[in-house]
Design an enzyme around this catalytic site. Sequence first.
Site, PDB file in Angstrom:
ATOM      1  N   ASP A 123      77.423  80.933  33.312  1.00  0.00           N
ATOM      2  CA  ASP A 123      77.259  79.857  32.334  1.00  0.00           C
ATOM      3  C   ASP A 123      78.636  79.282  31.996  1.00  0.00           C
ATOM      4  O   ASP A 123      79.652  79.985  32.067  1.00  0.00           O
ATOM      5  CB  ASP A 123      76.623  80.456  31.067  1.00  0.00           C
ATOM      6  CG  ASP A 123      75.949  79.447  30.160  1.00  0.00           C
ATOM      7  OD1 ASP A 123      76.390  78.287  30.120  1.00  0.00           O
ATOM      8  OD2 ASP A 123      74.984  79.834  29.479  1.00  0.00           O
ATOM      9  N   HIS A 125      79.039  78.412  28.935  1.00  0.00           N
ATOM     10  CA  HIS A 125      79.071  78.744  27.517  1.00  0.00           C
ATOM     11  C   HIS A 125      78.783  80.236  27.304  1.00  0.00           C
ATOM     12  O   HIS A 125      78.057  80.850  28.082  1.00  0.00           O
ATOM     13  CB  HIS A 125      78.038  77.916  26.757  1.00  0.00           C
ATOM     14  CG  HIS A 125      78.141  76.442  27.010  1.00  0.00           C
ATOM     15  ND1 HIS A 125      77.500  75.830  28.064  1.00  0.00           N
ATOM     16  CD2 HIS A 125      78.823  75.475  26.358  1.00  0.00           C
ATOM     17  CE1 HIS A 125      77.774  74.539  28.050  1.00  0.00           C
ATOM     18  NE2 HIS A 125      78.579  74.291  27.029  1.00  0.00           N
ATOM     19  N   HIS A 140      69.593  77.577  22.040  1.00  0.00           N
ATOM     20  CA  HIS A 140      70.074  77.830  23.401  1.00  0.00           C
ATOM     21  C   HIS A 140      71.538  78.266  23.402  1.00  0.00           C
ATOM     22  O   HIS A 140      72.031  78.724  24.433  1.00  0.00           O
ATOM     23  CB  HIS A 140      69.843  76.622  24.322  1.00  0.00           C
ATOM     24  CG  HIS A 140      70.779  75.461  24.127  1.00  0.00           C
ATOM     25  ND1 HIS A 140      70.976  74.507  25.094  1.00  0.00           N
ATOM     26  CD2 HIS A 140      71.567  75.084  23.086  1.00  0.00           C
ATOM     27  CE1 HIS A 140      71.837  73.601  24.667  1.00  0.00           C
ATOM     28  NE2 HIS A 140      72.204  73.938  23.456  1.00  0.00           N
ATOM     29  N   ASP A 226      72.580  79.477  34.247  1.00  0.00           N
ATOM     30  CA  ASP A 226      72.603  78.168  33.608  1.00  0.00           C
ATOM     31  C   ASP A 226      73.347  77.246  34.578  1.00  0.00           C
ATOM     32  O   ASP A 226      74.513  77.492  34.903  1.00  0.00           O
ATOM     33  CB  ASP A 226      73.337  78.259  32.269  1.00  0.00           C
ATOM     34  CG  ASP A 226      73.298  76.963  31.484  1.00  0.00           C
ATOM     35  OD1 ASP A 226      73.318  75.885  32.101  1.00  0.00           O
ATOM     36  OD2 ASP A 226      73.272  77.027  30.241  1.00  0.00           O
ATOM     37  N   ASP A 228      74.752  74.544  34.264  1.00  0.00           N
ATOM     38  CA  ASP A 228      76.012  73.933  33.833  1.00  0.00           C
ATOM     39  C   ASP A 228      77.214  74.825  34.117  1.00  0.00           C
ATOM     40  O   ASP A 228      78.358  74.430  33.879  1.00  0.00           O
ATOM     41  CB  ASP A 228      75.962  73.507  32.368  1.00  0.00           C
ATOM     42  CG  ASP A 228      75.976  74.644  31.351  1.00  0.00           C
ATOM     43  OD1 ASP A 228      76.396  75.769  31.688  1.00  0.00           O
ATOM     44  OD2 ASP A 228      75.567  74.404  30.193  1.00  0.00           O
ATOM     45  N   GLU A 271      68.344  75.010  32.252  1.00  0.00           N
ATOM     46  CA  GLU A 271      69.159  73.879  31.811  1.00  0.00           C
ATOM     47  C   GLU A 271      69.302  72.778  32.857  1.00  0.00           C
ATOM     48  O   GLU A 271      70.188  71.926  32.748  1.00  0.00           O
ATOM     49  CB  GLU A 271      70.538  74.336  31.319  1.00  0.00           C
ATOM     50  CG  GLU A 271      70.487  75.266  30.108  1.00  0.00           C
ATOM     51  CD  GLU A 271      70.165  74.580  28.782  1.00  0.00           C
ATOM     52  OE1 GLU A 271      70.084  73.334  28.762  1.00  0.00           O
ATOM     53  OE2 GLU A 271      70.003  75.303  27.772  1.00  0.00           O
TER      54      GLU A 271
END
Length: 309
Positions: A123, A125, A140, A226, A228, A271
């Site tokens: 991820d 994040h 999330h 994820d 991203d 995502e």
Amino acid sequence: MDLSLIGAPTDVGASVPGCRLGPGGLRIAGIGTALAALGHDVEDVGDLVGPPNPRLSPVDGYRHLPEVTAWNIAVRDAVADALHRGRLPILLGGDHSLAVGSISAVARHCRAEGRRLLVVWVDAHADINTATMTPSGNIHGMPVACLLGFGPEILTGLSGQVPALTPADVHQVGLRSVNAGEKRFLVEQGLSVYDMRFIDEVGMREALRRALADVDENTHVHLSLDVDFVDPAVAPGVGTPVVGGPTYREAQLCMEMIADTGRLGSLDVVEVNPALDVRNTTSTLAVDLVESLFGKSTLLRMTPRPSAT
């Protein structure tokens, strides 16, 4: 291998609407056909049903907590059913708050089977916000915290045990957007984090070697992907893009090294936001990455294939 595709078309936990379209985008990109072509038995159980996104403001630090909970209960039960039937569940999200449900099911399954669970959280994040840290209330950004026991009881208890995970069970890869509260919390909890500076300095291969170093035949690896994680130049169709992420080949190497362990037992793909994508590029990338997790390679490599047991 027996695989179950589980769609969860919701963005109730997200900051930007659109990832409710993710399961459809992944199917249009051919995820089921691609996995079947690799020799797997692929069951698509369709999309789960849950409440719509009410687009409301946070209450006590949580945005859409009842709706997020309903979706996570549905995800938990569907993932648990797949595992009970000896199938490897692949959650097609939807936003990353859904990982509370999927990983809660996996954690409970591993406890029952006497297996060690390793969650590889890939991820941009950290997703370890709490109600007092979050700048938005979007859940999330909180699933890791919830799984570690920090959050509303209705979510932290979904595995039947609080916490569902210990910090030693989670290795995070690719982080590059972490708020001040999360930075302190990561240190306090002692999570293993391989952020983009670490990857820049030592390379993706060394980062994954360390993240997977203690995987053995009794380990169930859960990958929570994820999309991203990948640089937005390669994956534009995500709600919270952060520049400076892994390249296409670095992301592929990450998937290939996880596949090489032969211990992948469950997977989230979350995502993907077709509303922000360009010609379904990001869904297609996600399918490419998933193929690498399940046997696709340039050359014949004498390594174990992933296992659901």
